[in-house]
Design an enzyme around this catalytic site. Structure first.
Site, PDB file in Angstrom:
ATOM      1  N   TYR A   1      -2.150  -0.739   9.911  1.00 41.74           N
ATOM      2  CA  TYR A   1      -2.293  -1.259   8.549  1.00 41.74           C
ATOM      3  C   TYR A   1      -1.001  -1.087   7.766  1.00 41.74           C
ATOM      4  O   TYR A   1      -0.529  -2.017   7.094  1.00 41.74           O
ATOM      5  CB  TYR A   1      -3.446  -0.537   7.850  1.00 41.74           C
ATOM      6  CG  TYR A   1      -3.660  -0.967   6.420  1.00 41.74           C
ATOM      7  CD1 TYR A   1      -4.191  -2.215   6.125  1.00 41.74           C
ATOM      8  CD2 TYR A   1      -3.355  -0.114   5.366  1.00 41.74           C
ATOM      9  CE1 TYR A   1      -4.410  -2.609   4.808  1.00 41.74           C
ATOM     10  CE2 TYR A   1      -3.568  -0.490   4.054  1.00 41.74           C
ATOM     11  CZ  TYR A   1      -4.098  -1.741   3.772  1.00 41.74           C
ATOM     12  OH  TYR A   1      -4.300  -2.122   2.469  1.00 41.74           O
TER      13      TYR A   1
ATOM     14  N   SER B   1       0.839  -1.196   0.000  1.00 40.51           N
ATOM     15  CA  SER B   1       0.000   0.000   0.000  1.00 40.51           C
ATOM     16  C   SER B   1       0.870   1.241   0.000  1.00 40.51           C
ATOM     17  O   SER B   1       1.946   1.261   0.619  1.00 40.51           O
ATOM     18  CB  SER B   1      -0.899   0.021   1.237  1.00 40.51           C
ATOM     19  OG  SER B   1      -1.587   1.260   1.321  1.00 40.51           O
TER      20      SER B   1
END
Length: 246
Positions: free
Chosen positions: A155, A142
């Site tokens: 995350y 990400s």
């Protein structure tokens, strides 16, 4: 039915998600036989498989908990038995739970670690054993690893682990002509990304990119298709696909 020898085969985990769906449809359009993985929603996976079948390629729906090594091994067994083998593994499966670090529920951290980190290890380990020479392994990171946005600490930490696994595995597969890369999307208009965000937050994230929009799942699928096909000299990289925000 076994896949004809003219088809290469791709196994796509998390195929029921927005990006996973776009990847399945794009790879099928490129002529890949496709195994469509799901974790809990077979009905949705069958809908995604129907998109692939429109391109007249062999298609299989397979279920597995990506963090369960026995289930993942059985999934690869089924793909090999039905479609003849695995040439490309695209591991999009993941979960995202957001909170400021000081307010983080450690159960949420553990859930993300199980799917995003352990799941990547389990699937990548099986892919390293099973993907045929000349193939490709594509994980999903990400852009928040680089952006360091508030509420994304847990995350982003799991996706930083994905980066490390990917770069090491690329070197460990020396001599087999298998590329290993991670795709790191930026803000992309998927249900996972949009869930729970007020419109002003979405608009602000869209404005970050010089292209002044959110990414689309098809934008990410285009990069995956390149790595799965012609990009044989791209290896051991984290490819940021985010419209220029980082």
């Amino acid at each position: 039915m076994s896949a004809p020898t003219t088809h290469r085969t791709a196994l796509v985990t998390g195929a029921s998600g927005g990006i996973g769906t776009a990847v399945v449809e794009r790879l099928a359009a490129d002529g890949f036989a496709v195994a469509v993985h799901y974790a809990g929603n077979r009905e949705r996976a069958e809908e995604v498989a129907d998109l692939a079948r429109r391109h007249d390629v062999p298609t299989l729906v397979v279920g597995a908990d990506v963090a369960d090594e026995s289930a993942v091994a059985a999934m690869f067994d089924e793909v090999e038995r039905t479609l003849g083998g695995v040439d490309v593994l695209v591991h999009t499966a993941g979960v995202m739970r957001l909170a400021p670090l000081a307010e983080l529920d450690l159960d949420d951290l553990d859930a993300m670690h199980r799917t995003n980190v352990r799941g990547t290890f389990v699937v990548a380990r099986e892919a390293a054993r099973r993907v045929r020479d000349g193939g490709a392994i594509i994980t999903f990171s990400s852009s928040v690893v680089r952006l360091a946005l508030p509420t994304y600490a847990a995350y982003a930490a799991t996706k930083g682990a994905v980066d490390a696994v990917t770069m090491v595995l690329a070197k460990e597969l020396r001599g087999r002509d298998i590329t290993v890369n991670a795709v790191a999307p930026g803000p992309t208009a998927t249900p996972l990304f949009l869930e729970g965000k007020p419109q002003e937050a979405v608009d602000g994230l869209a404005a970050m990119a010089p292209l002044e929009r959110l990414g689309r799942p098809e934008d990410i699928a285009e990069t995956v298709a390149h790595l799965a096909g012609p990009a044989r000299w791209v290896n051991g990289q984290v490819i940021y696909v985010n419209g220029g925000i980082a």
